[in-house]
Design a protein around this motif. Structure first.
Motif, short mmCIF file in Angstrom:
data_model
loop_
_atom_site.label_atom_id
_atom_site.label_comp_id
_atom_site.label_asym_id
_atom_site.label_seq_id
_atom_site.Cartn_x
_atom_site.Cartn_y
_atom_site.Cartn_z
N ARG A 107 9.37 -1.80 1.95
CA ARG A 107 8.54 -2.99 2.15
C ARG A 107 8.46 -3.38 3.62
O ARG A 107 7.43 -3.93 4.06
N LYS A 165 -3.76 5.54 8.99
CA LYS A 165 -2.83 4.42 8.81
C LYS A 165 -3.15 3.66 7.53
O LYS A 165 -2.24 3.26 6.77
N ARG A 223 5.95 -0.78 5.98
CA ARG A 223 4.49 -0.79 5.83
C ARG A 223 3.78 -1.67 6.86
O ARG A 223 2.79 -1.24 7.47
N ALA A 279 -0.79 3.34 4.39
CA ALA A 279 -0.39 2.04 3.87
C ALA A 279 -0.63 1.96 2.37
O ALA A 279 0.18 1.39 1.62
N PHE A 288 2.14 3.73 0.66
CA PHE A 288 3.34 2.90 0.57
C PHE A 288 3.28 2.00 -0.64
O PHE A 288 4.28 1.82 -1.36
N CYS A 295 -5.55 6.38 -2.55
CA CYS A 295 -4.28 6.96 -2.12
C CYS A 295 -4.44 8.46 -1.97
O CYS A 295 -5.40 9.07 -2.44
#
Length: 829
Positions: free
Chosen positions: A720, A688, A723, A692, A695, A630
């Motif tokens: 939710r 991306k 994503r 993701a 998220f 992340c």
């Protein structure tokens, strides 16, 4: 007219009850004048009275022919059937003289002037002696004799009726009533023939009245409608019903007033204390009943006895009213209650109840003004006094509902037949039916001074502990023990006031004032300095004090709520009064933590906005690096939220209150994250994948702020749903069912700008705003229409730029964006 009436009355008496009819012989009548008896009518004075109807008819016919009789002959008298008038008049004169009627002295002057010749029918009466006034006097004499005859007859009948006892008492009353009528307007004293009868009648009347009074008293005490109805019928026949009922009710009122005075007699109440005191040199013998348990016990025992006595008497008066309202005279069919309430008088129950309530008010006022001991007792233990009044009222209500059944079970057949002539439940004071009169309020009006004093003392008992635990200059909230003492005081006041709904409401208002004072005192302890909202270092002294104040307010809120919920039959108005005060406490708690919450929210937004400082334009990582970590801002966000919860919010004991506030921060954090994620340009395939991952980590980051992440509602669903769209084509993204439902159109169109060429600038790029300024603009314009209009401006600017450079085609994503914009605008119309 008077003569005609006289004739008719004479005929009635002649034919009604005296069968001994005879022809009057003038010679025999003359013999009677000499002291003998009438041979044709038997012996005795009573037989001689049969002459009265004959005289009445004879004189009446004479008056009908003319108002005066100037000359009369025996022949003319015989022709008119009046041949015996002179003789009859002479007989009447002798009879009146024999009866010693002083009122008729001088009437004998009428009769000696008659010159009678018994051998000639043409004998002339030489002088016109009988004028009209003399004839009227003759009629009065005859009326008197008729009264005597009726009195003798009724006296004989009364003898037999009295021998019949209570079964014939109503008939005896009727006879007495008629005898009273015969005695009206005339003096019957000195008449020897009825002298003994008049004495007997007087004794009989007194006996009947006493017997009826005993019957009424016994019937009322035993709630026997038969006895009460019989007694009332007797008094009605005697013509004294209204006076008797008034006397009975006045007697009840006087008895109650005597009992009130006796119950509040300070000398009687202090007698045990005085006997226990022993005088001596230099030693006071003044009693101190206000400070002794003996005095209080004696006082409340007297009050309970007084209430029982009032209930008993009220039941008797109510029973009497019911009988009066249902009993009718069998002859005239007049309802007895109509005799009582005529001429504008109130029903006896209302009169009695007003008298009782006024006596209670005046006697209580007088007693408490003369004795401070009584005043302190009633003010200090007012709920106990009010409970006695409420119990009295409830008992009266129940008695009112059950008394009707007692009539049907206790009455005889005769009375039951009488009770059929009744109205549907006449006015009953103990079941209020008159809007202008409230009997319960009239009962409790006497207690108003004591209620006001009690409520004043109750408020002092509630506020004094709060003033003690918040001393001037204090900086700390009350301790747990001090707060527990306040709660016990509140619970005690509410429990004591539970005897009456109105008292409970009044005490609840005092409790609300107590809660308000506690909130005001607590608010003065809150720290509002800058260190109260810092989120950089550990808790400061001001923050610790704020946490303690919030915890104290929370304990007060929970404890009072528990006390209210534990009350049985708590009036809704009283409950709402306290709940309103508790809502103010809850608002104060929110205001106390709001600076800290604002600082936390600002810090989270500052961390999220740093995502634009990272590079998301990279390509997809190779197979040698399958795991995508992340972003750095996400790690910082997770660490900050965890630290805030452990360093600041864990010290609050009100976890539900904390979560209610931190969940709002979590929702705001998710919205800011999605908003800024949609603004990232350029966004490569590697970006991306990392986005993701962010998220997924965002769910974990906001987890400490809520009980469950799914409780965040629409914000969680949007997180939710967004994503998967990261990896879908623009066409699939535009057709997703989540667009417009879960995810706003403006967010999706804004995200599509990342897939457009640099020439198609985002709205904030076209306006030359920073990401932070654009985010602020979005906060200031929450309307979806305003945001779509800003996006349309950016698209129109792109079209103008393509046309200005004479471009032949638009970017592939442009038609999709226009299509979504048109769809979004259509949904807003």
């Amino acid at each position: 007219m008077f003569v005609v009436f006289f004739v008719r009355a004479a005929g009635v008496y002649a034919s009604g009850g005296y069968p001994f009819v005879c022809e009057v012989d003038p010679g025999a009548c003359a013999g009677f004048l000499m002291g003998g008896t009438c041979a044709s009518s038997g012996t005795g004075v009573r037989s001689q009275l049969v002459l009265i109807p004959l005289v009445g008819r004879a004189v009446s016919r004479g008056v009908i022919k003319g108002h005066s009789i100037p000359r009369m002959t025996l022949g003319s008298l015989s022709a008119d059937g009046l041949g015996c008038v002179p003789t009859l008049l002479v007989v009447c004169l002798g009879l009146l003289s024999n009866l010693s009627l002083q009122a008729l002295v001088g009437w004998g002057q009428i009769f000696p002037k008659w010159q009678l010749d018994w051998t000639s029918t043409s004998t002339v009466l030489p002088t016109p002696t009988m004028s009209h006034s003399q004839l009227l006097l003759s009629q009065v004499a005859c009326d008197l004799l008729r009264r005597i005859i009726r009195i003798l007859y009724l006296s004989k009948r009364l003898h037999g009726q009295l021998q019949g006892g209570s079964r014939e008492i109503t008939k005896a009353a009727q006879s007495l009533n008629e005898l009273d009528y015969l005695s009206q307007g005339i003096d019957l004293s000195g008449i020897e023939v009825i002298e003994n009868d008049l004495l007997f009648i007087a004794r009989a009347r007194l006996e009947v009245e006493n017997q009826a009074k005993r019957l009424l008293e016994q019937g009322v005490e035993t709630q026997n409608p038969t006895q009460v109805g019989t007694a009332l019928q007797v008094f009605h026949n005697l013509g004294t019903l209204k006076d008797t009922i008034t006397s009975v009710v006045d007697g009840y009122c006087a008895t109650i007033e005597e009992n009130i005075n006796s119950a509040l007699d300070i000398k009687v109440l202090t007698q045990p204390s005085q006997s226990a005191l022993r005088g001596g040199p230099g030693r006071s013998t003044m009693p101190t009943p206000g400070n002794t348990a003996v005095f209080r016990a004696s006082l409340w025992t007297n009050m309970e006895k007084l209430v029982d006595h009032i209930f008993t008497v009220c039941g008797q008066v109510q029973h009497l009213q019911k009988i009066l309202a249902k009993k009718r005279d069998p002859v005239s069919h007049i309802c007895f209650i109509e005799e009582i309430v005529k001429d504008g008088h109130s029903e006896i129950l209302y009169t009695f109840w007003n008298s009782v309530t006024q006596a209670l008010s005046s006697q209580f006022h007088k007693a408490t003004n003369s004795s401070m001991f009584l005043k302190h007792a009633f003010e200090g233990e007012y709920p106990k006094l009010l409970r006695l009044y409420n119990d009295l009222w409830k008992r009266l209500q129940q008695h009112s509902l059950s008394i009707q059944g007692n009539f049907n079970s206790a009455g005889t057949a005769d009375l039951y037949a009488d009770l059929q002539h009744m109205e549907d439940d006449t006015q009953d004071v103990f079941i209020p039916k008159k809007p202008e009169y409230d009997p319960e309020k009239a009962l409790k009006d006497a207690l108003q001074p004591y209620e006001a004093a009690y409520l004043s003392k109750s408020l002092s008992r509630l506020l004094d502990p709060i003033n003690l635990v918040f001393p001037p200059g204090g900086r700390n909230p009350p301790s747990a023990d001090e707060l527990e003492g306040i709660i016990k005081t509140i619970a005690s006041e509410l429990n004591v006031a539970a005897v009456d709904a109105n008292l409970t409401l009044a005490v609840s208002k005092n409790v609300a004032k107590t809660i308000q004072l506690y909130g005001i005192k607590s608010e003065q302890l809150l720290s509002t300095q800058g260190d109260a909202s810092q989120v950089i270092g550990p808790l400061t002294e001001g923050q610790r004090r704020n946490v303690a104040v919030v915890n104290s307010l929370y304990k007060l809120h929970q404890s009072v709520t528990k006390v209210v919920s534990s009350q049985s039959s708590f009036p809704p108005a009283a409950e709402q009064t306290i709940i309103s005060a508790l809502k103010a406490i809850h608002v104060l708690m929110g205001n106390a933590v709001q600076p800290l919450l604002t600082s936390v929210g600002d810090a989270i937004e500052a961390i999220i906005i740093t995502m634009h400082q990272e590079d998301f334009s990279g390509s997809s990582p190779g197979p040698e690096k399958p795991d995508v970590p992340c972003s750095l801002y996400m790690k910082e966000l997770q660490g900050f939220i965890a630290r805030v919860m452990s360093d600041y919010f864990k010290h609050f004991e009100c976890s539900d209150f904390v979560f209610d506030n931190t969940e709002a921060i979590a929702q705001r954090a998710i919205e800011l994250f999605i908003r800024n994620a949609s603004l990232i340009r350029p966004l490569g395939e590697g970006g991306k994948m990392r986005l993701a991952a962010d998220f997924a980590q965002m769910e974990l980051a906001v987890g400490p702020f809520c009980r469950r992440v799914s409780d965040l509602g629409k914000s969680y669903r949007m997180l939710r749903s967004f994503r998967p769209l990261l990896f879908q084509t623009s066409e699939h993204m535009a057709s997703s069912p989540a667009v417009g439902d879960v995810i706003p159109f403006s967010i999706i169109i804004q995200f599509l700008f990342t897939r457009a060429p640099a020439e198609l600038k985002s709205p904030f790029q076209r306006a030359e705003w920073s990401h932070a300024r654009f985010s602020q603009w979005l906060d200031d314009h929450p309307s979806e229409k305003d945001r779509l209009l800003l996006i349309r401006g950016a698209l129109e600017a792109y079209v103008q730029s393509v046309r200005s450079r004479e471009g032949k085609e638009f970017a592939p994503v442009y038609p999709i964006m226009v299509q979504l914009l048109q769809k979004a605008m259509s949904t807003l119309q």
